[in-house]
Design an enzyme around this catalytic site. Sequence first.
Site, PDB file in Angstrom:
ATOM      1  CG  ASP A 136      -0.277  -0.349   2.672  1.00 32.36           C
ATOM      2  OD1 ASP A 136       0.511   0.661   2.918  1.00 32.36           O
ATOM      3  OD2 ASP A 136      -0.541  -1.285   3.167  1.00 32.36           O
ATOM      4  CE  LYS A 182      -5.119  -2.785   4.781  1.00 30.63           C
ATOM      5  NZ  LYS A 182      -5.369  -1.921   6.178  1.00 30.63           N
ATOM      6  CG  MET A 210      -3.666   4.844  11.917  1.00 28.83           C
ATOM      7  SD  MET A 210      -4.357   3.101  11.858  1.00 28.83           S
ATOM      8  CE  MET A 210      -3.972   2.320  13.534  1.00 28.83           C
TER       9      MET A 210
HETATM   10  N1  SAH Z   1       2.737  -0.483  11.439  1.00 30.26           N
HETATM   11  C1  SAH Z   1       2.915   0.782  11.398  1.00 30.26           C
HETATM   12  C2  SAH Z   1       1.832   1.541  11.735  1.00 30.26           C
HETATM   13  C3  SAH Z   1       0.452   1.380  10.772  1.00 30.26           C
HETATM   14  S1  SAH Z   1      -1.114   2.513  11.018  1.00 30.26           S
HETATM   15  C4  SAH Z   1       4.182   1.266  12.079  1.00 30.26           C
HETATM   16  O1  SAH Z   1       4.568   0.303  12.744  1.00 30.26           O
HETATM   17  O2  SAH Z   1       4.589   2.422  11.822  1.00 30.26           O
HETATM   18  C5  SAH Z   1      -0.424   3.751  10.146  1.00 30.26           C
HETATM   19  C6  SAH Z   1      -0.201   5.118  10.880  1.00 30.26           C
HETATM   20  O3  SAH Z   1       1.362   4.929  11.188  1.00 30.26           O
HETATM   21  C7  SAH Z   1      -0.347   6.463  10.268  1.00 30.26           C
HETATM   22  O4  SAH Z   1      -1.506   6.738  10.384  1.00 30.26           O
HETATM   23  C8  SAH Z   1       0.677   7.110  11.218  1.00 30.26           C
HETATM   24  O5  SAH Z   1       0.163   7.455  12.410  1.00 30.26           O
HETATM   25  C9  SAH Z   1       1.911   5.968  11.350  1.00 30.26           C
HETATM   26  N2  SAH Z   1       3.070   6.289  10.325  1.00 30.26           N
HETATM   27  C10 SAH Z   1       3.540   5.383   9.570  1.00 30.26           C
HETATM   28  N3  SAH Z   1       4.688   5.904   9.023  1.00 30.26           N
HETATM   29  C11 SAH Z   1       4.577   7.213   9.276  1.00 30.26           C
HETATM   30  C12 SAH Z   1       5.465   8.112   8.791  1.00 30.26           C
HETATM   31  N4  SAH Z   1       6.511   8.174   7.792  1.00 30.26           N
HETATM   32  N5  SAH Z   1       5.242   9.391   9.210  1.00 30.26           N
HETATM   33  C13 SAH Z   1       4.505   9.607  10.138  1.00 30.26           C
HETATM   34  N6  SAH Z   1       3.427   8.806  10.697  1.00 30.26           N
HETATM   35  C14 SAH Z   1       3.562   7.332  10.273  1.00 30.26           C
END
Ligand code: SAH
Length: 245
Positions: free
Chosen positions: A35, A57, A172
């Site tokens: 995604d 997604k 999120m």
């Molecule tokens: N599994 C992922 C999180 C998935 S949920 C992890 O461990 O990072 C998706 C959320 O991750 C987004 O809504 C945001 O809050 C965060 N996120 C992921 N990458 C990001 C980035 N580069 N900068 C800011 N927020 C990020």
Amino acid sequence: MNGKVYLVGSGPGDPELLTIKAKRLIESAEVILYDQLPGKAILDMLPESAEKIDVGKYAGNHKLSQWQINELLVKRAKEGKIVLRLKGGDPYLFGRGGEEAQTLAAEGIKVEVVPGITSAIAVPAYAGIPITHRDYASMVTFITGHEDPDKEETALNWELLAKFEGTLVILMGVSMLERNVKELMKHGKSVDTPVAVIERGTRPDQRVTIGTLADIVGLCKQRKVKAPAVTVIGDVVKLHHELAP
Ligand code: SAH
């Protein structure tokens, strides 16, 4: 013979934060489901030779449902393919990686998880915010700011979270920021508590918004803050001024 599925964390977006294992598996996968969360720099690295499927997604804008993604993973693995499911950050933190692994396990398909650097830790770090620090916080809680909209009742105990003395890290959390901040203040969290909202962390266009529980919602509206962003609430945010690059 069944193939195998790798659930691979991509880290938060800086391609140098990919693990060596993730990089090797990306280069050799036959099918890649992805995604937009890993970000452009990493998606640009996906090999020409692989079948690439954008399951899209992203921030609630589903292209394929989770059910369809699961089906596709099972189907390709049953064709004998080496399948890679690339996920932003770490696959097992708010990534529904657990659900994907369960589906595959139930179908008797081999699945291997490759942990990634989670945005929950790395994004604050790139903004000069250590999520724990001996002088400020000895505990940390990871929270999903946007729960499954199908859920009838919130699983988040705001009363408990407002009393928690460690750092709160919300993923999120952009669309529900106002509700979440109000809940914390309603349950007694100090309105002066420092808050940082970090958009597109570790990427070239990272942007940090700093405020307090009292003013962060207004600041984010003014600056048109968008997902993906990590929200950090707690005294460790004070270190941003000292440690931001
Ligand atoms: N599994 C992922 C999180 C998935 S949920 C992890 O461990 O990072 C998706 C959320 O991750 C987004 O809504 C945001 O809050 C965060 N996120 C992921 N990458 C990001 C980035 N580069 N900068 C800011 N927020 C990020």
